[in-house]
Design an enzyme around this catalytic site. Sequence first.
Site, PDB file in Angstrom:
ATOM      1  N   ARG A 107     104.046 -12.171  -3.472  1.00 44.34           N
ATOM      2  CA  ARG A 107     103.355 -11.964  -4.759  1.00 44.34           C
ATOM      3  C   ARG A 107     102.088 -11.195  -4.445  1.00 44.34           C
ATOM      4  NH1 ARG A 107     102.230 -16.156  -9.578  1.00 44.34           N
ATOM      5  NH2 ARG A 107     104.322 -15.396 -10.000  1.00 44.34           N
ATOM      6  N   HIS A 134     108.089  -8.130 -12.478  1.00 48.41           N
ATOM      7  CA  HIS A 134     108.296  -9.541 -12.132  1.00 48.41           C
ATOM      8  C   HIS A 134     109.807  -9.804 -12.214  1.00 48.41           C
ATOM      9  CE1 HIS A 134     107.518 -13.588 -11.289  1.00 48.41           C
ATOM     10  NE2 HIS A 134     106.792 -13.964 -12.325  1.00 48.41           N
ATOM     11  N   GLN A 137     111.350 -13.353 -12.521  1.00 49.68           N
ATOM     12  CA  GLN A 137     111.207 -13.920 -13.865  1.00 49.68           C
ATOM     13  C   GLN A 137     112.275 -13.356 -14.799  1.00 49.68           C
ATOM     14  OE1 GLN A 137     108.705 -16.243 -14.966  1.00 49.68           O
ATOM     15  NE2 GLN A 137     110.183 -16.356 -16.630  1.00 49.68           N
ATOM     16  N   ASP A 228     103.880 -13.252 -23.431  1.00 51.74           N
ATOM     17  CA  ASP A 228     103.192 -13.560 -22.172  1.00 51.74           C
ATOM     18  C   ASP A 228     101.691 -13.441 -22.454  1.00 51.74           C
ATOM     19  OD1 ASP A 228     102.471 -13.897 -19.498  1.00 51.74           O
ATOM     20  OD2 ASP A 228     103.090 -11.886 -18.867  1.00 51.74           O
ATOM     21  N   CYS A 269     106.945 -16.843 -20.016  1.00 56.68           N
ATOM     22  CA  CYS A 269     107.070 -17.030 -18.561  1.00 56.68           C
ATOM     23  C   CYS A 269     106.118 -18.087 -18.037  1.00 56.68           C
ATOM     24  CB  CYS A 269     106.837 -15.708 -17.853  1.00 56.68           C
ATOM     25  SG  CYS A 269     105.239 -14.965 -18.260  1.00 56.68           S
ATOM     26  N   ARG A 298     114.075 -20.337 -12.908  1.00 59.82           N
ATOM     27  CA  ARG A 298     113.449 -19.552 -11.839  1.00 59.82           C
ATOM     28  C   ARG A 298     114.077 -19.941 -10.497  1.00 59.82           C
ATOM     29  NH1 ARG A 298     108.420 -17.404 -12.131  1.00 59.82           N
ATOM     30  NH2 ARG A 298     109.087 -16.586 -10.117  1.00 59.82           N
TER      31      ARG A 298
HETATM   32  N1  NVA Z   1     101.754 -11.143 -16.705  1.00 57.66           N
HETATM   33  C1  NVA Z   1     101.367 -12.366 -16.031  1.00 57.66           C
HETATM   34  C2  NVA Z   1     102.591 -13.096 -15.556  1.00 57.66           C
HETATM   35  C3  NVA Z   1     102.313 -14.429 -14.915  1.00 57.66           C
HETATM   36  C4  NVA Z   1     103.548 -15.124 -14.417  1.00 57.66           C
HETATM   37  C5  NVA Z   1     100.444 -12.033 -14.880  1.00 57.66           C
HETATM   38  O1  NVA Z   1     100.710 -11.092 -14.132  1.00 57.66           O
HETATM   39  O2  NVA Z   1      99.423 -12.705 -14.727  1.00 57.66           O
END
Ligand code: NVA
Length: 312
Positions: A107, A134, A137, A228, A269, A298
């Site tokens: 990540r 992502h 997800q 989101d 998410c 997930r």
């Molecule tokens: N768009 C959000 C997703 C978190 C799972 C982020 O990048 O913070």
Amino acid sequence: MSLSTTKLANFLADDQLTKAQILSLIDLAKKIKANPTDYNQALAGKSVAMIFEKPSLRTHVSFDMGISKLGGHALYLGQQNGKLGERERISDYANNLSCYADAIVARVFSNDSIEGLAKHASVPVINALCDLYHPCQALADFVTLSELFDDISTVKFAYVGDGNNVSNSLMIMAAIVGVDFTLVCPQGHGPEQTMLDKATAFAQASGSKLVFTTDIEEIGEQDVIYTDTWVSMGDEDPSKKAAILEKFAAYQVNHGLMAKTGASKVMHCQPAHLGEEITTELFDDKDKSVVFQEAENRMWAQNAVLVTLLAG
Ligand code: NVA
């Protein structure tokens, strides 16, 4: 590296997956979920290094517990070594981890870091979120859609809110597999043109309908609405918070929007900013909200990726 062939080498970005690969991963995720004991030795003797430059609850836990359920070993690497590429070059990170690990989950802030890891590692790399995508997800969410609807190709799927890594992955995956997708973002918060162009090309090939609008009144009839957070990790700026809340207010996902569109399910998410992009009442609505089904999936989706990459 292109993943357009049938064999997966990495899991980096949705646009590197074929429809057949995505459908096969969805199918495998559902098989593992239905019969986890059949797969409890799939990663026996294998270790996965997990790099996290950003915070995580679901991704960290679902990979860790998921790898354990496959009989493998997960190692969490947090912020102790700083940002990737600062204390050591990304190539050195990739080469060192490849000495010990059978796969790398990362990540990261920048997609360039994911690409760099994949370029230099001799083991598969899995994107666990970057600025652009992502994919774990999105795959989990398509598993969820396929549990909710008999034929996902008939689903009308809308994303309302900030154009970000999650909406990019959902939009591209929908376009590849042939799901109609409507993206509604405030002016100036839509996806980059390159993402729209990619998704448009995939939608033309699959025959799905792709709509991008800044006008919430144009959302039309939908089956599922996704949202989101309005500000993603790393982009927080307290001085801009009031302006964001005002600009996005008309894009809140609530019972009124569900009724207006006819949508039966809402997805998120997480983490959710309750009262901002989604109301607490809708998030907690046991009939409409499938957020914890998504969270559970997930793990099964990622396990399908790990089994595909590491267990033949
Ligand atoms: N768009 C959000 C997703 C978190 C799972 C982020 O990048 O913070």
